[in-house]
Design a protein around this motif. Structure first.
Motif, short mmCIF file in Angstrom:
data_model
loop_
_atom_site.label_atom_id
_atom_site.label_comp_id
_atom_site.label_asym_id
_atom_site.label_seq_id
_atom_site.Cartn_x
_atom_site.Cartn_y
_atom_site.Cartn_z
N VAL A 193 -44.43 12.35 -41.02
CA VAL A 193 -45.42 11.53 -41.72
C VAL A 193 -44.94 11.25 -43.15
O VAL A 193 -44.20 12.03 -43.74
CB VAL A 193 -46.80 12.21 -41.76
N ASP A 194 -45.36 10.12 -43.68
CA ASP A 194 -44.92 9.72 -45.01
C ASP A 194 -45.76 10.35 -46.12
O ASP A 194 -45.27 10.60 -47.22
CB ASP A 194 -44.98 8.19 -45.14
N TYR A 195 -47.03 10.61 -45.82
CA TYR A 195 -47.86 11.29 -46.80
C TYR A 195 -48.94 12.10 -46.08
O TYR A 195 -49.28 11.83 -44.93
CB TYR A 195 -48.50 10.31 -47.79
N ALA A 196 -49.41 13.13 -46.77
CA ALA A 196 -50.43 14.01 -46.22
C ALA A 196 -51.49 14.28 -47.27
O ALA A 196 -51.18 14.45 -48.45
CB ALA A 196 -49.82 15.33 -45.76
N LEU A 197 -52.74 14.29 -46.85
CA LEU A 197 -53.87 14.65 -47.70
C LEU A 197 -54.41 15.98 -47.18
O LEU A 197 -54.90 16.05 -46.05
CB LEU A 197 -54.95 13.58 -47.67
N VAL A 209 -46.18 20.66 -45.32
CA VAL A 209 -44.92 20.25 -45.95
C VAL A 209 -43.87 19.99 -44.88
O VAL A 209 -43.09 19.03 -44.96
CB VAL A 209 -44.44 21.31 -46.95
N ALA A 210 -43.82 20.83 -43.85
CA ALA A 210 -42.84 20.66 -42.78
C ALA A 210 -43.05 19.36 -42.02
O ALA A 210 -42.10 18.78 -41.49
CB ALA A 210 -42.91 21.85 -41.82
N ALA A 211 -44.29 18.89 -41.98
CA ALA A 211 -44.59 17.66 -41.24
C ALA A 211 -44.16 16.41 -42.00
O ALA A 211 -44.07 15.33 -41.41
CB ALA A 211 -46.08 17.58 -40.95
N LEU A 212 -43.89 16.53 -43.30
CA LEU A 212 -43.50 15.37 -44.09
C LEU A 212 -42.09 14.91 -43.75
O LEU A 212 -41.18 15.72 -43.59
CB LEU A 212 -43.57 15.70 -45.58
N ALA A 213 -41.91 13.60 -43.67
CA ALA A 213 -40.58 13.03 -43.53
C ALA A 213 -39.83 13.18 -44.85
O ALA A 213 -40.45 13.45 -45.89
CB ALA A 213 -40.69 11.55 -43.16
N PRO A 214 -38.51 13.03 -44.87
CA PRO A 214 -37.79 13.07 -46.15
C PRO A 214 -38.41 12.08 -47.14
O PRO A 214 -38.68 10.92 -46.80
CB PRO A 214 -36.37 12.66 -45.75
N GLY A 215 -38.65 12.56 -48.35
CA GLY A 215 -39.30 11.73 -49.36
C GLY A 215 -40.80 11.69 -49.25
O GLY A 215 -41.46 10.95 -50.00
N LEU A 233 -39.46 21.86 -50.54
CA LEU A 233 -39.58 20.55 -51.16
C LEU A 233 -38.20 19.96 -51.44
O LEU A 233 -37.94 18.78 -51.17
CB LEU A 233 -40.37 20.64 -52.46
N LEU A 234 -37.32 20.78 -51.98
CA LEU A 234 -35.99 20.31 -52.36
C LEU A 234 -35.20 19.79 -51.16
O LEU A 234 -34.51 18.76 -51.25
CB LEU A 234 -35.21 21.44 -53.03
N ALA A 235 -35.31 20.48 -50.04
CA ALA A 235 -34.48 20.14 -48.88
C ALA A 235 -34.74 18.72 -48.38
O ALA A 235 -33.82 18.06 -47.89
CB ALA A 235 -34.73 21.14 -47.76
N GLY A 236 -35.96 18.25 -48.52
CA GLY A 236 -36.26 16.90 -48.04
C GLY A 236 -36.70 15.96 -49.14
O GLY A 236 -37.26 14.90 -48.84
N ALA A 237 -36.44 16.34 -50.40
CA ALA A 237 -36.86 15.52 -51.54
C ALA A 237 -38.34 15.16 -51.44
O ALA A 237 -38.75 14.02 -51.66
CB ALA A 237 -36.00 14.26 -51.65
N LYS A 238 -39.14 16.16 -51.07
CA LYS A 238 -40.58 15.96 -50.91
C LYS A 238 -41.31 16.28 -52.22
O LYS A 238 -40.76 16.95 -53.09
CB LYS A 238 -41.10 16.85 -49.77
N SER A 239 -42.53 15.83 -52.34
CA SER A 239 -43.27 16.07 -53.58
C SER A 239 -44.70 16.49 -53.27
O SER A 239 -45.24 16.21 -52.20
CB SER A 239 -43.28 14.81 -54.45
#
Length: 305
Positions: A193-197, A209-215, A233-239
């Protein structure tokens, strides 16, 4: 008048007689027709060191105005967040926290839509959604979550994944527009997924966090705490972004009002449908809290004094 109180952490909640309050300067006195029950207030009863006033979302008719309050007058119908005793027949409401209830909408509509809708709308804004992206909504059957599912779809999400605590909630969440519904206990859910609430926090943060796509972007608005490992977060450039609607109402009142008007417009169009799980009389506030504690609710839980 009647008012709900409790004497020690954990309750029980009970009715007491209390004098009708006088509105202080800048306050409205509202005859409560509906009171929205929220998870943060439910948690206060069990977690606060000392008993606190049970405030929260109220809606009803203005019966008196305090000195300096000039936006509303007796007879107006308003909704807003009460910081005093809100589980009552009459409650004080700071005028700057009040907003009008439009003609054709009930007090129950107002407490089901406005505050929960503002949280959902604001969290979605914080995620910076783009049309065609995939969204993940935790607590998708909750008072906030069921509106967030609908708003994500309205904002052009190509895929909406809702997470729930019980399989019995799946049909309800799908009826709101979710493409997939998964249980918290499932593994590997909502991948890519691209974003999560997130409204749950605690141990659920890792899987989110694991469900988020890179970025991918996570917006956390839960009062449930929790920890995220920086490497995840760092591994997939997630925020991760924290969101709090109180900060918007305090620091950006113009934006807060803009969002509120948009919610009512969507409601009037029939595009946004607040769901009410149950309406309880004031004397059954304990049952209303229990419904949220055991995660039984599908949509909003409301007290009707």
């Amino acid at each position: 008048m009647r008012r709900i109180r409790y004497d020690h952490p954990g309750g029980p909640l009970f009715l007491e007689d209390a004098p009708v309050p006088e509105p202080a300067p800048g306050e409205l006195l509202v005859r409560c027709e509906a009171v929205g029950v929220t998870l943060p207030v439910v948690r206060k009863v069990t977690e606060a060191a000392e008993p606190v006033a049970l405030g929260g979302e109220i809606a009803g008719e203005v019966v008196a105005v305090g000195e300096g309050a000039d936006r509303f007058r007796p007879g107006d119908r308003v909704t807003g967040l009460c910081f005093g005793h809100g589980y009552a027949d009459y409650a004080p409401l700071l005028e700057h926290m009040a907003s009008p209830v439009p003609d054709g909408a009930s007090a129950v509509d107002a407490v089901a839509l406005v505050r929960s809708g503002l949280v959902a709308y604001g969290a979605l804004e914080a995620a910076r959604p783009a049309a065609g992206e995939a969204a993940l909504i935790t607590a998708a059957a909750s008072g906030v979550g069921h509106l967030a599912v609908q708003l994500a779809r309205l904002r052009g999400a190509s895929r909406v994944v809702g997470t729930v605590s019980d399989p019995g909630k799946a049909d309800f969440v799908r009826s709101l527009g979710a493409d997939e519904v998964v249980l918290y206990s499932d593994t590997g859910w909502g991948e890519g997924v691209d974003y999560a609430l997130d409204a749950v926090g605690a141990d659920l943060l890792g899987p989110v966090v694991a469900a988020l796509a890179p970025g991918g972007r996570l917006v956390a608005y839960s009062s449930g705490g929790g920890t995220i490992q920086a490497y995840d977060l760092l591994a997939g450039a997630k925020s991760v972004t924290g969101f709090q609607i109180a900060r918007i109402s305090r620091e950006q009142p113009g934006l807060y009002e803009e969002w509120r008007k948009e919610l009512w417009a969507l409601f009037a169009q029939g595009s946004l449908r607040p769901a009410v799980h149950a309406q309880y009389p004031l004397a059954q506030a304990g049952k209303a809290h229990h419904a949220i504690t055991i995660r039984a609710n599908l949509g909003k839980v409301v007290l009707v004094p």
